[in-house]
Design a protein around this motif. Sequence first.
Motif, mmCIF file in Angstrom:
data_model
loop_
_atom_site.group_PDB
_atom_site.id
_atom_site.type_symbol
_atom_site.label_atom_id
_atom_site.label_comp_id
_atom_site.label_asym_id
_atom_site.label_seq_id
_atom_site.Cartn_x
_atom_site.Cartn_y
_atom_site.Cartn_z
ATOM 1 N N GLU A 22 0.219 15.692 11.493
ATOM 2 C CA GLU A 22 -1.554 15.251 10.963
ATOM 3 C C GLU A 22 -2.376 16.342 11.118
ATOM 4 O O GLU A 22 -2.267 17.323 11.773
ATOM 5 N N GLY A 23 -3.081 16.423 9.855
ATOM 6 C CA GLY A 23 -4.147 17.708 9.615
ATOM 7 C C GLY A 23 -3.741 18.472 8.902
ATOM 8 O O GLY A 23 -4.365 19.520 8.430
ATOM 9 N N SER A 24 -2.323 18.478 8.672
ATOM 10 C CA SER A 24 -1.633 19.613 7.454
ATOM 11 C C SER A 24 -1.872 19.372 6.018
ATOM 12 O O SER A 24 -2.371 17.996 5.724
ATOM 13 N N SER A 25 -1.274 20.009 5.067
ATOM 14 C CA SER A 25 -1.454 19.807 3.661
ATOM 15 C C SER A 25 -0.012 19.281 3.245
ATOM 16 O O SER A 25 0.932 20.175 3.682
ATOM 17 N N VAL A 26 0.163 18.521 2.109
ATOM 18 C CA VAL A 26 1.569 18.167 1.842
ATOM 19 C C VAL A 26 1.308 18.131 0.309
ATOM 20 O O VAL A 26 0.362 17.378 -0.394
ATOM 21 N N ASN A 27 2.506 18.359 -0.589
ATOM 22 C CA ASN A 27 2.575 18.301 -1.952
ATOM 23 C C ASN A 27 3.693 17.544 -2.353
ATOM 24 O O ASN A 27 5.039 17.923 -1.637
ATOM 25 N N LEU A 28 3.713 16.440 -3.107
ATOM 26 C CA LEU A 28 4.712 15.801 -3.490
ATOM 27 C C LEU A 28 4.844 16.079 -4.707
ATOM 28 O O LEU A 28 3.938 16.088 -5.755
ATOM 29 N N THR A 29 6.007 16.744 -5.347
ATOM 30 C CA THR A 29 6.115 17.106 -6.912
ATOM 31 C C THR A 29 7.424 15.803 -7.298
ATOM 32 O O THR A 29 8.314 15.763 -6.940
ATOM 33 N N CYS A 30 7.185 15.663 -8.717
ATOM 34 C CA CYS A 30 7.898 14.593 -9.472
ATOM 35 C C CYS A 30 8.676 15.606 -10.515
ATOM 36 O O CYS A 30 8.180 16.406 -11.296
ATOM 37 N N SER A 31 10.023 15.360 -10.592
ATOM 38 C CA SER A 31 10.758 16.150 -11.543
ATOM 39 C C SER A 31 11.798 15.133 -12.305
ATOM 40 O O SER A 31 11.867 13.882 -11.727
ATOM 41 N N SER A 32 11.958 15.229 -13.605
ATOM 42 C CA SER A 32 12.788 14.388 -14.424
ATOM 43 C C SER A 32 13.276 15.190 -15.819
ATOM 44 O O SER A 32 12.841 16.305 -15.930
ATOM 45 N N ASP A 33 14.462 14.602 -16.268
ATOM 46 C CA ASP A 33 14.876 15.219 -17.335
ATOM 47 C C ASP A 33 14.502 14.380 -18.543
ATOM 48 O O ASP A 33 15.059 13.022 -18.437
ATOM 49 N N ALA A 34 13.875 14.735 -19.437
ATOM 50 C CA ALA A 34 13.372 14.182 -20.634
ATOM 51 C C ALA A 34 13.475 15.052 -21.845
ATOM 52 O O ALA A 34 13.137 16.166 -21.525
ATOM 53 N N ASN A 35 13.356 14.369 -23.237
ATOM 54 C CA ASN A 35 13.262 15.101 -24.258
ATOM 55 C C ASN A 35 12.293 14.038 -25.297
ATOM 56 O O ASN A 35 13.026 13.165 -25.768
#
Length: 413
Positions: free
Chosen positions: A245-258
């Motif tokens: 609690e109190g920290s910073s968090v990044n969620l990253t989305c990755s996918s394969d698409a064309n």
Amino acid sequence: MRSNFSLLVRKADHVFKTSSTAIPFLISHASPPVVAQDGWAVNYNSKSVCTLKGSALTMECTYTPPSGHSVQKAFWTKELVTSGSEPPDLLDDPEYRGRVQYLGDDHRDCTLRFKTVTEKDQSKYYFTFITDKPGGNYQGADGVDLSVTDLQVEVPERVIEGDNVSLTCKTSCSLTVRPTFNWYRNGSSLSSSNDSLHLQSVSSDNKDRYHCGLLGQNSPEVTLNVRYGPKSVSVSISPSGEIVEGSSVNLTCSSDANPPVQNYTWFKGASSVGKGETYTMNNISSVDSGEYKCRSSNEHGQKLSEALTLNVLYPPKNISVSVSPSGKIVEGSSVTLTCSSDSVSPVEYHWFKGTSSVGKGETYMMKKISSVNRGEYKCRSSNKHGEKLSEALTLNVLCEYIHVFVEYPSNIM
């Protein structure tokens, strides 16, 4: 493959100069071929030829000098006679020397052979012959227009996963001979022998290389640019490890698409909470704990990731103390105090009466309680992220009733 080319000669007024005298040069403009005046003729089968770069080519033609004339010189040239000068012989040109051969003779055959055709050979060619008689100089003026092409595989501009696709072996001009095509995938020959290769229900996993071949010549290789909706959608978290609690968090989305994903949408449970490839939470708290998913989408579809469970770690909260049994506490009875708190990490409990530590553990039991146990009790709940003290619980211990029996003498009554 040998082809016949025909065009006739007839008399004209053009002349060119030999080394010593000027003699008339007769030019044919006849089309379609007919017998020219006085029997002069140069016959080409076609006015145009299309052939592959790097291939061999034979241009056959026939010619007829008039009776009584002996041919002194017969040659091909790229120059149409428009003046009195003799045009240059193709075989004297350094660009052609060694690659071009005159296979004709001095009375009828005027066949020309290219051992290897290059792009620079694309031009118009004229057959010319000179006899031993005055004015016996003639050129088949319509000539042969040679076009040189290479092979290219034409792929549809848009290929979507699941489509049936046709690849076409193309040339920039229509080949003079009817060709038999060869198709190759990753260097291995395929069974198709026409100018199209048909592929059924193409997959995004198709990374194969295709090329076509003809008359010993090959096109450059091509690959399919298959378009498809998002696949393999996943969520990663940074920093990894415990989230406090109190920290910073990044969620990253990755996918394969064309083409690449155009829109990302974030969900906590069933609620949309953000957009973009990365979802950032600053000064995170326990209320941010939960399951997060990312939805990736492009013009060909969308897909939801598996859930990522976020557990936010924090010091104990909501510390409270309860007493059992409830109600009045009488000397001699037993009492249990229980400490409760909100924490996702393991907790240790310490008990205090006033400022003195009196015990450990989630419960604190007092048997045969007495008046000395009266006072204020608190519980301290702690984990590796911090600690917190409960509010005080005041314990009142009541004295037992003393039953006194007084017996009076009977004479008092």
